[in-house]
Design a protein around this motif. Structure first.
Motif, mmCIF file in Angstrom:
data_model
loop_
_atom_site.group_PDB
_atom_site.id
_atom_site.type_symbol
_atom_site.label_atom_id
_atom_site.label_comp_id
_atom_site.label_asym_id
_atom_site.label_seq_id
_atom_site.Cartn_x
_atom_site.Cartn_y
_atom_site.Cartn_z
ATOM 1 N N VAL A 290 0.866 -1.182 0.000
ATOM 2 C CA VAL A 290 0.000 0.000 0.000
ATOM 3 C C VAL A 290 0.894 1.221 0.000
ATOM 4 C CG1 VAL A 290 -1.858 1.252 1.163
ATOM 5 C CG2 VAL A 290 -1.740 -1.242 1.362
ATOM 6 N N GLU A 291 0.496 2.221 -0.772
ATOM 7 C CA GLU A 291 1.248 3.479 -0.757
ATOM 8 C C GLU A 291 0.291 4.657 -0.865
ATOM 9 O OE1 GLU A 291 3.149 4.279 -4.953
ATOM 10 O OE2 GLU A 291 3.432 2.162 -4.444
ATOM 11 N N THR A 292 0.760 5.792 -0.381
ATOM 12 C CA THR A 292 0.025 7.043 -0.449
ATOM 13 C C THR A 292 1.032 8.193 -0.438
ATOM 14 O OG1 THR A 292 -1.662 8.436 0.605
ATOM 15 C CG2 THR A 292 -0.274 7.142 2.075
ATOM 16 N N ARG A 293 0.653 9.289 -1.020
ATOM 17 C CA ARG A 293 1.538 10.457 -1.048
ATOM 18 C C ARG A 293 1.604 11.168 0.298
ATOM 19 N NH1 ARG A 293 0.571 13.383 -6.905
ATOM 20 N NH2 ARG A 293 1.084 11.525 -8.117
ATOM 21 N N VAL A 294 0.648 10.891 1.191
ATOM 22 C CA VAL A 294 0.611 11.622 2.462
ATOM 23 C C VAL A 294 1.494 10.992 3.536
ATOM 24 C CG1 VAL A 294 -1.683 12.555 2.003
ATOM 25 C CG2 VAL A 294 -1.460 10.475 3.369
ATOM 26 N N ALA A 295 2.074 9.812 3.266
ATOM 27 C CA ALA A 295 2.932 9.143 4.252
ATOM 28 C C ALA A 295 4.134 8.520 3.566
ATOM 29 C CB ALA A 295 2.141 8.072 5.000
ATOM 30 N N LYS A 296 5.207 8.400 4.318
ATOM 31 C CA LYS A 296 6.410 7.777 3.768
ATOM 32 C C LYS A 296 6.231 6.279 3.550
ATOM 33 C CE LYS A 296 9.520 11.135 5.830
ATOM 34 N NZ LYS A 296 10.499 11.397 6.889
ATOM 35 N N GLU A 297 5.413 5.655 4.419
ATOM 36 C CA GLU A 297 5.234 4.206 4.345
ATOM 37 C C GLU A 297 3.849 3.847 4.860
ATOM 38 O OE1 GLU A 297 7.473 0.160 6.003
ATOM 39 O OE2 GLU A 297 8.144 2.115 6.704
ATOM 40 N N VAL A 298 3.306 2.757 4.348
ATOM 41 C CA VAL A 298 2.028 2.237 4.833
ATOM 42 C C VAL A 298 2.227 0.758 5.152
ATOM 43 C CG1 VAL A 298 -0.423 1.874 4.346
ATOM 44 C CG2 VAL A 298 0.760 3.846 3.340
ATOM 45 N N GLN A 299 1.770 0.348 6.333
ATOM 46 C CA GLN A 299 1.865 -1.052 6.747
ATOM 47 C C GLN A 299 0.508 -1.526 7.247
ATOM 48 O OE1 GLN A 299 4.800 -1.323 9.856
ATOM 49 N NE2 GLN A 299 6.516 -0.800 8.506
ATOM 50 N N VAL A 300 0.252 -2.812 7.052
ATOM 51 C CA VAL A 300 -0.926 -3.418 7.673
ATOM 52 C C VAL A 300 -0.533 -3.718 9.118
ATOM 53 C CG1 VAL A 300 -2.529 -5.369 7.685
ATOM 54 C CG2 VAL A 300 -1.688 -4.454 5.497
ATOM 55 N N HIS A 301 -1.340 -3.233 10.058
ATOM 56 C CA HIS A 301 -1.096 -3.463 11.475
ATOM 57 C C HIS A 301 -2.315 -4.114 12.103
ATOM 58 C CE1 HIS A 301 2.453 -0.692 12.745
ATOM 59 N NE2 HIS A 301 2.667 -1.209 11.558
ATOM 60 N N THR A 302 -2.092 -4.741 13.250
ATOM 61 C CA THR A 302 -3.178 -5.288 14.051
ATOM 62 C C THR A 302 -3.008 -4.810 15.484
ATOM 63 O OG1 THR A 302 -4.373 -7.288 14.653
ATOM 64 C CG2 THR A 302 -1.982 -7.464 14.551
ATOM 65 N N MET A 303 -4.124 -4.634 16.149
ATOM 66 C CA MET A 303 -4.110 -4.243 17.561
ATOM 67 C C MET A 303 -4.898 -5.296 18.336
ATOM 68 S SD MET A 303 -4.825 -0.151 17.329
ATOM 69 C CE MET A 303 -4.552 0.170 19.053
ATOM 70 N N HIS A 304 -4.433 -5.575 19.547
ATOM 71 C CA HIS A 304 -5.179 -6.478 20.416
ATOM 72 C C HIS A 304 -4.807 -6.208 21.867
ATOM 73 C CE1 HIS A 304 -1.341 -8.624 20.030
ATOM 74 N NE2 HIS A 304 -1.647 -9.208 21.173
ATOM 75 N N MET A 305 -5.694 -6.584 22.753
ATOM 76 C CA MET A 305 -5.456 -6.430 24.188
ATOM 77 C C MET A 305 -4.672 -7.642 24.694
ATOM 78 S SD MET A 305 -6.676 -3.570 25.264
ATOM 79 C CE MET A 305 -6.900 -3.701 27.023
ATOM 80 N N ASP A 306 -3.647 -7.366 25.498
ATOM 81 C CA ASP A 306 -2.856 -8.418 26.108
ATOM 82 C C ASP A 306 -2.658 -8.055 27.575
ATOM 83 O OD1 ASP A 306 -1.208 -10.603 26.609
ATOM 84 O OD2 ASP A 306 0.562 -9.677 25.685
ATOM 85 N N LYS A 307 -3.369 -8.735 28.465
ATOM 86 C CA LYS A 307 -3.298 -8.485 29.910
ATOM 87 C C LYS A 307 -3.574 -7.020 30.229
ATOM 88 C CE LYS A 307 -0.086 -12.267 30.442
ATOM 89 N NZ LYS A 307 1.270 -12.662 30.710
ATOM 90 N N GLY A 308 -4.606 -6.481 29.580
ATOM 91 C CA GLY A 308 -5.022 -5.112 29.852
ATOM 92 C C GLY A 308 -4.217 -4.050 29.135
ATOM 93 N N VAL A 309 -3.279 -4.461 28.280
ATOM 94 C CA VAL A 309 -2.448 -3.504 27.546
ATOM 95 C C VAL A 309 -2.729 -3.656 26.051
ATOM 96 C CG1 VAL A 309 -0.077 -2.817 27.000
ATOM 97 C CG2 VAL A 309 -0.650 -3.594 29.312
ATOM 98 N N MET A 310 -3.050 -2.531 25.405
ATOM 99 C CA MET A 310 -3.274 -2.559 23.961
ATOM 100 C C MET A 310 -1.923 -2.667 23.264
ATOM 101 S SD MET A 310 -5.449 -2.585 21.472
ATOM 102 C CE MET A 310 -7.009 -1.963 22.028
#
Length: 169
Positions: A75-95
């Protein structure tokens, strides 16, 4: 008489080459439509979250579906130097957020990229993303036959807290 015949011959040749070019263009359009029908990814509800000036990262969200197995590989865009697919999840109360790598889209399934889960991380923002602006994202997919497909989409910048199902936010 020779001038008239030459003029007619030139006119016919120009017309024939124009017809040939139109036919070739039509075939290319038909192939593109066929690729779409056979499983090119369908992207809906694209949007990006607003940021404040100086914020180095942002997020982009959307739904991606396909009739065939495809993998989002770039993925690319002119508004950012780089684009990555990320995931978020809770682990022991910490995102926790991590890079996801290539994103598989299974046939007949929709993958939802949304705040708090899978998303596109815009790294090295070159400008703040302001509510009402539109950013362009270029997504590259590869299918099981190693054929690459590129989708260029427009994502409206919206307030990050106003995510409403089905409205694209």
């Amino acid at each position: 008489m020779r001038i008239a015949i030459s003029s007619i011959a030139i006119t016919l040749l120009v017309g024939l080459s124009s017809f040939t070019a139109q036919a070739a263009s039509s075939r290319a359009t038909d192939r593109a439509a066929s690729a779409q029908a056979e499983g090119a990814p369908v992207i809906t509800d694209p949007w990006a979250g607003a940021t404040v000036p100086g914020q180095p990262v942002g997020g982009a969200y959307m739904k991606i579906a396909s009739r065939a197995q495809v993998t989002l590989i770039h993925v690319e865009t002119r508004v950012a130097k780089e684009v990555q697919v990320h995931t978020m999840h809770m682990d022991k109360g910490v995102m926790k957020m991590r890079g996801h790598g290539p994103l598989d889209i299974q046939p007949g399934k929709t993958v939802k990229l949304a705040p708090g889960g899978l998303h596109l991380m815009l790294l090295g923002l070159k400008q703040a993303l302001k509510v009402g602006d539109t950013i362009t994202l270029k997504l590259t997919f590869i299918d099981a036959n190693k054929v690459k497909t590129t989708s260029v989409i427009k994502a409206q910048v919206r307030p990050i807290g106003q995510s409403v199902e089905g409205s694209g936010t």
